[in-house]
Write an enzyme that holds these catalytic residues in place. Structure first.
Site, mmCIF file in Angstrom:
data_model
loop_
_atom_site.group_PDB
_atom_site.id
_atom_site.type_symbol
_atom_site.label_atom_id
_atom_site.label_comp_id
_atom_site.label_asym_id
_atom_site.label_seq_id
_atom_site.Cartn_x
_atom_site.Cartn_y
_atom_site.Cartn_z
ATOM 1 N N CYS A 47 -1.963 6.324 5.540
ATOM 2 C CA CYS A 47 -3.056 5.513 6.046
ATOM 3 C C CYS A 47 -3.710 6.084 7.304
ATOM 4 C CB CYS A 47 -2.554 4.117 6.341
ATOM 5 S SG CYS A 47 -3.843 3.104 7.033
ATOM 6 N N CYS B 196 -2.586 -2.565 8.777
ATOM 7 C CA CYS B 196 -2.335 -1.196 9.256
ATOM 8 C C CYS B 196 -1.890 -1.240 10.719
ATOM 9 C CB CYS B 196 -3.582 -0.329 9.135
ATOM 10 S SG CYS B 196 -4.457 -0.466 7.559
ATOM 11 N N ASP C 188 2.311 2.699 2.470
ATOM 12 C CA ASP C 188 2.196 3.510 3.682
ATOM 13 C C ASP C 188 3.361 3.241 4.629
ATOM 14 O OD1 ASP C 188 -0.159 4.734 2.924
ATOM 15 O OD2 ASP C 188 -1.361 3.062 3.628
ATOM 16 N N CYS D 8 0.834 -1.215 0.000
ATOM 17 C CA CYS D 8 0.000 0.000 0.000
ATOM 18 C C CYS D 8 0.864 1.259 0.000
ATOM 19 C CB CYS D 8 -0.959 -0.002 1.188
ATOM 20 S SG CYS D 8 -0.135 0.055 2.770
HETATM 21 FE FE1 FES Z 1 -1.799 0.040 4.252
HETATM 22 FE FE2 FES Z 1 -3.297 1.089 6.150
HETATM 23 S S1 FES Z 1 -3.861 0.711 4.081
HETATM 24 S S2 FES Z 1 -1.207 0.651 6.232
#
Ligand code: FES
Length: 167
Positions: free
Chosen positions: A70, A114, A43, A41
């Site tokens: 995120c 996350c 993040d 992602c």
């Molecule tokens: Fe990847 Fe939250 S969507 S850390």
């Protein structure tokens, strides 16, 4: 007819945490810093810890975080930093992503990573403290943005990637 599901309650609590995050921001005088990213992602979370002595034991006096991207990670990190105050390194190492979110309930499957990212950043910071107790290089930190540029996205399964704080 509208029914309030468990999911709605979770979302409402999550939104509350996101709207008013605690301890967000860089800590200039941190004793330990841990950064992790998720290649899928993109993040990242960076956790800052400041220690103090309490009855001859080293305990966490302050914790803060930075997060890119995120919102769920922001909410989890905010809750984590609040529960860290007064914890020893050993106690802090035991805190799981699930415990960090106990206030709002378990994260949905899509958001589990996350929470794991926040847990990874905390563990990484605690390891830094264990292995680099006398390393003054900690003062010379790269910025989160620089770390993000260094991140090389890979394909495959979601995983938390420790990112060196001494880039
Ligand atoms: Fe990847 Fe939250 S969507 S850390």
């Amino acid at each position: 007819m509208e029914m309030k599901s468990e999911n709605d309650t979770f979302e409402a609590k999550l939104q509350e945490s996101i709207a008013n995050p605690k301890n967000m921001g860089e800590m200039k005088d941190a004793d330990a810093i841990g950064t992790v990213g998720n290649a899928d992602c993109g993040d990242m979370v960076r956790m800052f810890l400041k220690f103090d002595e309490d009855k001859g034991q080293k305990v966490i006096n302050k914790a803060s975080f930075q997060s890119f991207g995120c919102q769920t990670a922001i909410a989890v990190a905010s809750m984590a930093t609040e529960m860290l105050k007064g914890k020893t390194i050993e106690e802090a190492k035991e805190i799981s992503a699930d415990e960090m979110t106990h206030e709002i309930g378990s994260l949905p499957p899509m958001k589990i990573h996350c929470g794991q990212m926040v847990e990874g950043a905390l563990k990484s910071a605690l390891e830094t403290e264990d292995t680099q107790k006398t390393n003054n290089d900690l003062k010379d930190q790269s910025t989160l943005a620089q770390s993000l540029i260094q991140q090389k996205p890979t394909s495959g399964k979601i995983k938390v990637i420790p990112i060196s704080d001494n880039i």
